[in-house]
Scaffold this active site. Structure first.
Site, short mmCIF file in Angstrom:
data_model
loop_
_atom_site.label_atom_id
_atom_site.label_comp_id
_atom_site.label_asym_id
_atom_site.label_seq_id
_atom_site.Cartn_x
_atom_site.Cartn_y
_atom_site.Cartn_z
N TYR A 53 0.87 -1.19 0.00
CA TYR A 53 0.00 0.00 0.00
C TYR A 53 0.90 1.23 0.00
CZ TYR A 53 -3.89 -3.14 1.10
OH TYR A 53 -4.84 -4.14 1.09
N SER A 208 -12.74 -4.03 0.11
CA SER A 208 -13.62 -3.19 -0.71
C SER A 208 -15.09 -3.54 -0.48
CB SER A 208 -13.28 -3.31 -2.20
OG SER A 208 -12.08 -2.65 -2.51
N PRO A 209 -15.53 -3.63 0.78
CA PRO A 209 -16.91 -4.06 1.05
C PRO A 209 -17.96 -3.07 0.57
CG PRO A 209 -15.89 -3.25 3.06
CD PRO A 209 -14.80 -3.32 2.03
N LEU A 210 -17.55 -1.83 0.34
CA LEU A 210 -18.50 -0.81 -0.14
C LEU A 210 -18.40 -0.60 -1.64
CD1 LEU A 210 -18.05 1.77 2.77
CD2 LEU A 210 -19.70 -0.10 2.58
N PRO A 214 -13.62 4.44 -5.75
CA PRO A 214 -14.38 5.35 -6.61
C PRO A 214 -15.88 5.17 -6.53
CG PRO A 214 -12.69 4.11 -7.85
CD PRO A 214 -12.88 3.44 -6.53
#
Length: 286
Positions: A53, A208-210, A214
């Protein structure tokens, strides 16, 4: 916050994903630190990071160092925080992504992560992504060796399919603590892995649960059922999404990425949001 289990460790039901604080478009360091501190204040005790990251090859480890600094500067007690990091994904000079699942690389990566995090043993170390150039058993075998040597306290894998989960569990002698796969309303193909983790009692950490950086803000409009349920409860669609995931299995611990204090506070509130069976069925079908 309600808690869930990774291995023999209890953590808050909602974790914090550190990736947005260190890749392209990352905020000022002061805002990232404020976000981590807000998460801790709200009861978050799982922070997920990775050596990759960063902005590129010359910035590797940025997120690990950021998190270590934020924990050190926190005014409260952070002794029960589980920092989960990953190795096996790499960054290229031009900011691209590559893979190196060789045992030699994983050992070097773990040693470097230990130094950046300032710990004697990493709480949870995860093989980041399978490397097609290296047999999967060799990569997971390297994680097993780190576990046996006490360099890491728990072992996990990421971006794995059911066969790889079973193989990792066997190689690790039944000590596979977590599986971290992408899962969200727009990306549901990890349902088989989630069900397998539920069957085996292994923590499943949706990344990336949402829907990804973007798309997270448009979750309610892109997936209208989540918007409707959110309106009925007077909360955000993002909160509904995380509550829906928590209801799927007690092994699920979402790790939404955040770079603002207000968004992680909103995410944490999902741990106390109760959805009806009818609402859950509607969201499952959406």
């Amino acid at each position: 916050m309600r808690t869930r289990r990774i291995g023999d460790v209890q953590v808050g039901a909602i974790g914090l994903g550190g990736m947005p604080m260190s890749i392209d478009g990352r905020p000022e360091e002061s805002r990232s630190i404020a976000t981590i501190h807000a998460a801790l204040d709200a009861g978050v005790t799982l922070i997920d990071t990775a050596d990759a990251y960063s902005l590129g090859a010359d910035d590797v480890g940025h997120n690990e160092s950021l998190i270590a600094g934020a924990l050190a500067s926190y005014g409260g007690d952070a002794s029960d925080v589980l920092v989960a990091t990953k190795g096996g994904h790499t960054r290229t000079a031009d900011g691209g992504w590559a893979r190196d699942g060789s045992p030699e690389h994983l050992r070097r990566a773990c040693e470097a992560s230990l130094k950046r995090l300032g710990v004697e043993a990493i709480g949870l170390y995860q093989f980041h992504r399978p490397d097609p150039a290296v047999p999967y058993a060799e990569s997971v075998g390297a994680i097993r060796d780190l576990l046996d040597e006490g360099k890491i306290r728990m072992a996990g894998i990421s971006n794995a399919n059911p066969d790889q989960i079973r193989q990792a569990q066997e190689i690790l002698g039944g000590r596979l603590a977590s599986v971290q796969n992408e899962f969200s309303p727009r990306f549901r193909s990890s349902e088989p892995e989630l069900r397998l983790c539920d069957e085996l009692g292994i923590a499943f950490l949706p990344w990336s649960p949402l829907g990804g950086i973007p798309k997270a803000g448009d979750l309610g409009s892109a997936h209208s059922a989540f918007g409707r349920v959110a309106q009925a409860h007077g909360v955000s669609p993002q909160q509904v999404c995380l509550a829906w995931m928590l209801a799927k299995s007690p092994v699920v611990i979402p790790i939404p990425g955040s770079s603002r204090p207000e968004t992680i506070r909103d995410s944490v509130a999902a741990a106390d949001l109760e959805l009806t069976p009818e609402e859950l069925a509607e969201l499952d079908a959406a």
